[in-house]
Design a protein around this motif. Structure first.
Motif, PDB file in Angstrom:
ATOM      1  N   UNK A  30      41.121  26.106 -33.251  1.00 18.14           N
ATOM      2  CA  UNK A  30      42.469  25.513 -33.308  1.00 18.14           C
ATOM      3  C   UNK A  30      42.735  24.627 -32.092  1.00 18.14           C
ATOM      4  N   UNK A  31      42.257  25.041 -30.919  1.00 20.26           N
ATOM      5  CA  UNK A  31      42.428  24.207 -29.721  1.00 20.26           C
ATOM      6  C   UNK A  31      41.671  22.892 -29.876  1.00 20.26           C
ATOM      7  N   UNK A  32      40.460  22.964 -30.415  1.00 19.16           N
ATOM      8  CA  UNK A  32      39.619  21.772 -30.531  1.00 19.16           C
ATOM      9  C   UNK A  32      40.125  20.812 -31.602  1.00 19.16           C
ATOM     10  N   UNK A  33      40.606  21.362 -32.727  1.00 19.18           N
ATOM     11  CA  UNK A  33      41.029  20.503 -33.849  1.00 19.18           C
ATOM     12  C   UNK A  33      42.490  20.105 -33.766  1.00 19.18           C
ATOM     13  N   UNK A  34      43.303  20.931 -33.059  1.00 14.70           N
ATOM     14  CA  UNK A  34      44.743  20.706 -32.935  1.00 14.70           C
ATOM     15  C   UNK A  34      45.409  20.558 -34.301  1.00 14.70           C
ATOM     16  N   UNK A  35      44.977  21.385 -35.256  1.00  9.59           N
ATOM     17  CA  UNK A  35      45.634  21.404 -36.560  1.00  9.59           C
ATOM     18  C   UNK A  35      47.077  21.859 -36.425  1.00  9.59           C
ATOM     19  N   UNK A  36      47.316  22.762 -35.504  1.00  7.87           N
ATOM     20  CA  UNK A  36      48.675  23.126 -35.110  1.00  7.87           C
ATOM     21  C   UNK A  36      48.788  22.883 -33.607  1.00  7.87           C
ATOM     22  N   UNK A  37      49.993  22.852 -33.096  1.00  5.26           N
ATOM     23  CA  UNK A  37      50.195  22.506 -31.687  1.00  5.26           C
ATOM     24  C   UNK A  37      49.514  23.530 -30.775  1.00  5.26           C
ATOM     25  N   UNK A  38      49.173  23.080 -29.567  1.00  5.13           N
ATOM     26  CA  UNK A  38      48.534  23.960 -28.590  1.00  5.13           C
ATOM     27  C   UNK A  38      49.435  25.129 -28.226  1.00  5.13           C
ATOM     28  N   UNK A  39      50.737  24.883 -28.159  1.00  5.03           N
ATOM     29  CA  UNK A  39      51.666  25.952 -27.811  1.00  5.03           C
ATOM     30  C   UNK A  39      51.663  27.050 -28.865  1.00  5.03           C
ATOM     31  N   UNK A  40      51.700  26.649 -30.143  1.00  2.00           N
ATOM     32  CA  UNK A  40      51.712  27.638 -31.213  1.00  2.00           C
ATOM     33  C   UNK A  40      50.401  28.425 -31.248  1.00  2.00           C
ATOM     34  N   UNK A  41      49.285  27.748 -31.013  1.00  3.57           N
ATOM     35  CA  UNK A  41      48.000  28.443 -30.976  1.00  3.57           C
ATOM     36  C   UNK A  41      47.986  29.496 -29.872  1.00  3.57           C
ATOM     37  N   UNK A  42      48.477  29.122 -28.693  1.00  7.40           N
ATOM     38  CA  UNK A  42      48.511  30.061 -27.574  1.00  7.40           C
ATOM     39  C   UNK A  42      49.427  31.244 -27.869  1.00  7.40           C
ATOM     40  N   UNK A  43      50.620  30.960 -28.399  1.00  7.52           N
ATOM     41  CA  UNK A  43      51.567  32.034 -28.703  1.00  7.52           C
ATOM     42  C   UNK A  43      51.024  32.956 -29.792  1.00  7.52           C
ATOM     43  N   UNK A  44      50.394  32.371 -30.808  1.00  9.12           N
ATOM     44  CA  UNK A  44      49.827  33.186 -31.886  1.00  9.12           C
ATOM     45  C   UNK A  44      48.707  34.079 -31.343  1.00  9.12           C
ATOM     46  N   UNK A  45      47.885  33.524 -30.461  1.00  7.58           N
ATOM     47  CA  UNK A  45      46.792  34.309 -29.865  1.00  7.58           C
ATOM     48  C   UNK A  45      47.330  35.479 -29.053  1.00  7.58           C
ATOM     49  N   UNK A  46      48.333  35.220 -28.208  1.00  8.37           N
ATOM     50  CA  UNK A  46      48.920  36.280 -27.389  1.00  8.37           C
ATOM     51  C   UNK A  46      49.577  37.353 -28.258  1.00  8.37           C
ATOM     52  N   UNK A  47      50.323  36.899 -29.260  1.00  6.12           N
ATOM     53  CA  UNK A  47      51.009  37.855 -30.128  1.00  6.12           C
ATOM     54  C   UNK A  47      50.021  38.749 -30.870  1.00  6.12           C
ATOM     55  N   UNK A  48      48.973  38.151 -31.409  1.00  6.36           N
ATOM     56  CA  UNK A  48      47.979  38.917 -32.159  1.00  6.36           C
ATOM     57  C   UNK A  48      47.285  39.949 -31.274  1.00  6.36           C
ATOM     58  N   UNK A  49      46.895  39.537 -30.062  1.00  4.92           N
ATOM     59  CA  UNK A  49      46.230  40.470 -29.149  1.00  4.92           C
ATOM     60  C   UNK A  49      47.162  41.598 -28.727  1.00  4.92           C
ATOM     61  N   UNK A  50      48.436  41.277 -28.480  1.00  6.84           N
ATOM     62  CA  UNK A  50      49.388  42.319 -28.082  1.00  6.84           C
ATOM     63  C   UNK A  50      49.573  43.354 -29.182  1.00  6.84           C
ATOM     64  N   UNK A  51      49.777  42.893 -30.403  1.00  3.90           N
ATOM     65  CA  UNK A  51      49.989  43.821 -31.518  1.00  3.90           C
ATOM     66  C   UNK A  51      48.757  44.692 -31.732  1.00  3.90           C
ATOM     67  N   UNK A  52      47.567  44.076 -31.680  1.00  5.19           N
ATOM     68  CA  UNK A  52      46.335  44.822 -31.928  1.00  5.19           C
ATOM     69  C   UNK A  52      46.125  45.910 -30.880  1.00  5.19           C
ATOM     70  N   UNK A  53      46.260  45.536 -29.604  1.00  9.06           N
ATOM     71  CA  UNK A  53      45.977  46.510 -28.544  1.00  9.06           C
ATOM     72  C   UNK A  53      47.129  47.499 -28.338  1.00  9.06           C
TER      73      UNK A  53
END
Length: 620
Positions: A30-53
């Motif tokens: 997602x960072x390389x292709x920028x299909x969605x904004x960099x901010x949304x990719x970062x927030x989605x990554x943080x949210x997913x890791x928080x919920x999982x752990x």
């Protein structure tokens, strides 16, 4: 040196590892292709890791939690991120003060008859400045300078713009604060339980790599780059603007003698016309001629010359060219310490064509007075207040950033991209440079940690009005900050779950049969590829734990591979998206994607070779 046994490595591989790998792969795509904004990719990554752990925390053999959802957010308080943000504010303060503008002007004066020497000196200075400052503003300042030098040499700016970007990138290899990636690697090293990287710790190998790279940039790269006409005239900063002033006792000019037709006290401002008692007096003027109270004087000068006049006489133009407009809205005044010089071009279909300057409404509507006019192909020999505007006229205006941004929406004008320049203040320059020097001294000698010195310096610059809150907030890139936090979270999760150790094992399997030097060189090249596809900040954070694990498995000092991560992540030469300075020079050089590959791939390979030689002959 680093103590290898201090590095914590998880000895088991679990479903946590594979989940983290999946999240990292998704984020990288997602960072390389920028299909969605960099901010949304970062927030989605943080949210997913928080919920999982939160639901599946990582436990050690004793049942103690070693990675929870709270650990995922530690990147927001990471000293490396705080340092990067603080240094961005400090760098913006230096740019706002115009402290660096003295350097290009000095270069042009010293090498006026040797443009080739000017290019070489400029690139060397860019390398040295970039070792301590954010590369982006340095490149922005030197773009018009090198464009003018290229014009003097009668060569295309496409021969010098990519070298400018590459020189700035090479400078980032010299000191700890030369690049944000260096700080992120150092921060990740500390999180791994290893000794932090010193301010000048990799100065010698960094200088060696930069020097070799500069030989390539100066001697070989211009022969590879295309020869394209870019219309570099738009970067010419020696153009003269014409304006007028009304002489009165208020400005301390009345009763002064003319000297060689220049304005008294301002030798770089030429007098074009004096109107006295409804009569026009044209040059040449007699040397004993005295300026009298009530004279209307038409003058001309460069942006820098008029900038100095504005700094010393802030209202001198408002009371001449905008006399009627003050009655409309009241004189709100101009804050010189926050003002910028900018150029507006009268658009072809503008409604103000045929009107006088004061009828354009720039002061009454935007509080941006006109302080000069340039008209191509015509020498203006009349009072500026009586000049009717035509399409293509360039208006030099004074205004604060917010007002200038509002003018962008006015279709009657075109705010030229490279023209904005803040009025300099000597006191602000001194305060800013002294504070920045203290940051370097205190950090370099390990008196105070760089996170503390840089944060304190940023706060002090705001308190001393060297930069305001609005300017400081604009210096902080939200996209990059969120990406750094997400990258720190992914890197930490990969290390704790055993992913870094697993990847190090796979590197050894892929490079079976190669020597230790061969394995390290392969790892270096792989990071170079990733940093030109992905963000160099994300690459630095993700690959530092892998480098430390790989070093331990090879039985070599982890410092060697950690330096390799720093140098490789700074090799953002191959693509225009590899680094922001590449994007900056793409337009003025009219480059294509392939131009960066042609010039960048050989340089990246040279850097890999030099790094390999350093391992053999320099590192113990």
């Amino acid at each position: 040196m680093l103590e290898a046994h201090t590095l914590f490595i998880v000895k088991f591989i679990s479903f946590h590892t594979w989940f983290v790998f999946g999240i990292i792969l998704m984020a990288m795509v997602l960072y390389a292709t920028e299909k969605i904004s960099l901010e949304l990719t970062s927030l989605f990554t943080l949210t997913t890791l928080m919920i999982f752990f939160h639901f599946f925390p990582v436990l050690d053999h004793g049942g103690k939690v070693i990675l929870s959802s709270g650990d995922i957010l530690l990147g927001f308080a990471n000293p490396a991120l705080i340092t990067i943000v603080s240094l961005l504010i400090i760098g913006q303060a230096i740019i706002q003060s115009n402290a660096l503008n003295v350097i290009p002007n000095l270069i042009l004066r010293l090498t006026r008859n040797n443009s080739t020497l000017a290019i070489v000196i400029s690139l060397v200075i860019v390398v040295l400045i970039s070792a301590f400052l954010n590369n982006t503003p340095v490149v922005v300042i030197f773009i018009p300078i090198l464009a003018q030098v290229a014009k003097d040499l009668k060569i295309s700016p496409s021969k010098v713009m990519i070298p400018l970007s590459y020189a700035a990138i090479l400078g980032g290899m010299i000191t700890l604060i030369g690049s944000s990636t260096n700080l992120l690697v150092s921060g990740t090293v500390v999180n791994l339980g290893l000794q932090p990287i010193g301010f000048f710790e990799f100065l010698v190998p960094g200088m060696i790599m930069s020097i070799v790279g500069m030989f390539y940039i100066v001697i070989i790269l211009p022969k590879i780059l295309p020869d394209r006409d870019t219309g570099s005239d738009k970067y010419d900063d020696d153009r003269s603007f014409v304006t007028q002033i009304n002489i009165s006792d208020e400005y301390e000019l009345s009763g002064k003698k003319l000297t060689e037709g220049t304005l008294p006290g301002f030798s770089d401002i030429t007098i074009r016309l004096i109107e006295r008692d409804n009569k026009s007096i044209l040059p040449p003027f007699q040397d004993d001629m005295i300026i009298k109270n009530g004279d209307v004087v038409a003058i001309s000068g460069t942006r820098d010359a008029l900038s100095r006049l504005v700094r010393q006489r802030p209202t001198i133009f408002i009371k001449n060219l905008h006399m009627g407009e003050k009655l409309v809205r009241g004189d709100q005044g101009i804050k010189i310490e926050e003002a910028n010089l900018a150029e507006l071009v009268v658009a072809p279909a503008s409604r103000i064509i045929g009107q006088y300057v004061h009828q354009a409404g720039l002061y009454s509507n935007y509080n941006c007075p006109v302080i000069g006019i340039q008209r191509k192909g015509n020498l203006i020999k009349t009072k500026i207040s009586q000049l009717r505007l035509v399409a293509g006229d360039v208006l030099l205006i004074l205004g604060q950033t917010e007002q200038l941004s509002n003018i962008r929406g006015n279709k009657d004008f075109i705010l030229t991209r490279w023209s904005m320049q803040q009025i300099s203040s000597l006191a602000r320059v001194v305060k800013t440079l002294v504070i920045f020097s203290l940051v370097i001294i205190l950090s370099a000698f390990n008196i105070v940690p760089i996170a503390i010195t840089s944060f304190t310096a940023a706060a002090l610059l705001i308190y001393l009005n060297c930069i305001n809150i609005r300017q400081a907030s604009r210096a902080i890139d939200g996209k990059i900050s969120l990406m750094i936090v997400a990258s720190i979270a992914m890197g930490h999760a990969m290390q704790v779950t055993g992913g870094a150790s697993l990847l190090a094992d796979n590197v050894l399997k892929i490079t079976t049969g190669l020597s230790e030097i061969g394995v390290i060189a392969f790892f270096f090249v792989f990071i170079v590829v990733m940093t030109n596809i992905l963000s160099n900040a994300a690459t630095a954070v993700l690959f530092t734990p892998i480098a430390a694990n790989l070093a331990l498995k090879l039985g070599v000092d982890p410092r060697i591979l950690i330096y390799g991560v720093i140098f490789a992540c700074n090799c953002s030469f191959v693509t225009p998206i590899g680094y922001q300075t590449n994007l900056l020079v793409m337009s003025p050089g009219k480059y294509k994607f392939i131009d960066f590959m042609k010039g960048g791939v050989p340089l990246a390979l040279i850097m890999c070779f030099v790094y390999t030689m350093l391992i053999i002959y320099y590192f113990d």
